[in-house]
Design an enzyme around this catalytic site. Sequence first.
Site, PDB file in Angstrom:
ATOM      1  N   ASP A  11       0.870  -1.174   0.000  1.00  0.00           N
ATOM      2  CA  ASP A  11       0.000   0.000   0.000  1.00  0.00           C
ATOM      3  C   ASP A  11       0.901   1.216   0.000  1.00  0.00           C
ATOM      4  O   ASP A  11       1.808   1.323   0.823  1.00  0.00           O
ATOM      5  CB  ASP A  11      -0.922  -0.017   1.217  1.00  0.00           C
ATOM      6  CG  ASP A  11      -1.987  -1.093   1.081  1.00  0.00           C
ATOM      7  OD1 ASP A  11      -2.876  -0.938   0.221  1.00  0.00           O
ATOM      8  OD2 ASP A  11      -1.914  -2.106   1.805  1.00  0.00           O
ATOM      9  N   GLU A 130     -13.470  -3.962  -1.646  1.00  0.00           N
ATOM     10  CA  GLU A 130     -13.264  -3.758  -0.209  1.00  0.00           C
ATOM     11  C   GLU A 130     -14.585  -4.088   0.471  1.00  0.00           C
ATOM     12  O   GLU A 130     -15.596  -3.430   0.236  1.00  0.00           O
ATOM     13  CB  GLU A 130     -12.872  -2.300   0.062  1.00  0.00           C
ATOM     14  CG  GLU A 130     -11.517  -1.933  -0.532  1.00  0.00           C
ATOM     15  CD  GLU A 130     -11.240  -0.435  -0.536  1.00  0.00           C
ATOM     16  OE1 GLU A 130     -12.064   0.349  -0.010  1.00  0.00           O
ATOM     17  OE2 GLU A 130     -10.199  -0.041  -1.076  1.00  0.00           O
TER      18      GLU A 130
END
Lengths: 253, 205
Positions: A11, A130
């Site tokens: 990330d 997500e």
Amino acid sequence: MRRIRIIPRLDIKAPNLIKGVHLEGLRVLGEPSAFAKKYYESGADELLYMDTVASLYGRNSILEIIKSTASDIFIPLTVGGGIRSAENAKEALRAGADKIALNTAAIARPELISEIADNFGNQCVVVSIEAKQTAPGKWEAYTDNGREKTGIDVIDWVKKVQNLGAGEILITSVDMEGTKKGFDIKLIKAVCENAAIPVIASGGMGKIEHLEELIQTTNVDAVAIANVLHYNTLTLQQIREKFDRNKFELRTA
Amino acid sequence: MNKKVTIIDYGLGNLFSVARAFESLGANVCITSNASEIAQAGHLILPGVGAFSKGMQELESRGFIEVIRKYAVSGKPLMGICLGMQMLFETGEENGEHNGLGIIKGRVTKIPAEKNAKIPHIGWAKIIKNGNPKILEGIGEEHSFYFVHSYRGICENPSDLAAFAIYGENKITASVEKGNVFGCQFHPEKSAESGLQICRNFLEL
């Protein structure tokens, strides 16, 4: 024999590799290309870059980071965050990505999945979901690192994106992400049962037993791992050594 | 190594990774959509991802089909990668039946889906060599390669098969070799060191 891909997930908040909990509360870990190189050399099957601030352009943008890593890394690289058009996708590929992960832009305009798949092939399109649990056996798709609700049921979305031409699904449990408490097995199981295309599970791995449980109880094809690798709790080598070679096949590096 | 590699740009897919892999080996890479540059290449790569029918259409609309066929009989090395390998065959069954380049005898058919073998086939697999193909020099059964595809080539002439992989219950043509013409179903440019070894072998031909 069943093969499982191990994919380090990075990330990124340019220029840094970061890590949070539930996709939030981010901490800086260092330079992404150094981590990428280490994972490449220790036999990662692929790499996944997720830009948490979705800034494609400019100095220190995700495209710049891809360029600086892709020149000496020869395994597939998936890039997500901020890709809103087929033109953006092309720029990411030109910079060194092999696959594009789509979340927010695909929810806003699902045809984008088909547009990129038509231009660059289905294998190029990873739909990133997500997921947050809303009730037992029910999950809602979120965007913007688990902050924005969409009202879309995860399983309905899984079915839809396949028909639009997605090549793979990356499913991240926002509830488990960064907690090191294990994968959301029920979620991943439900996604795999409804997906004819490969599924990459992400979020929650804290120890090797979590991975064993995941691959024994679900039909998952790949796993994206962040925390335990970035903090050196486990190395790719250790993960590989602990796998039962009679049941699973991993790439020998 | 100061060799020149020409990569055919026909508007499909991602050529950049292929270019980077050869550049990392010191080759001088030329990406082109110019027919005479293709004809004059010393080492030619036909890359590609996507559908067989679309790929052939794009080659045809640019007038590349005859150029590639002529190049193939010149004796100079040609390598097709992924869809590029599939298009070397005579016929493809993706989106209806379509003619390929017809350089390798055989057809390209859909991989049968199985419980533990989803389509597309995405991931790393070992390959088993058929004899001692030049393109796979230095490659052993311990090496894995990165595949991503839903169709597979089936060689009519068994000696054209350079290597196969096993996916589920199926044998998948992993590599073909016929004289100076080579093909890889997997992506050598994405298969770490084992893949770079194949690129190196190709350059040395």
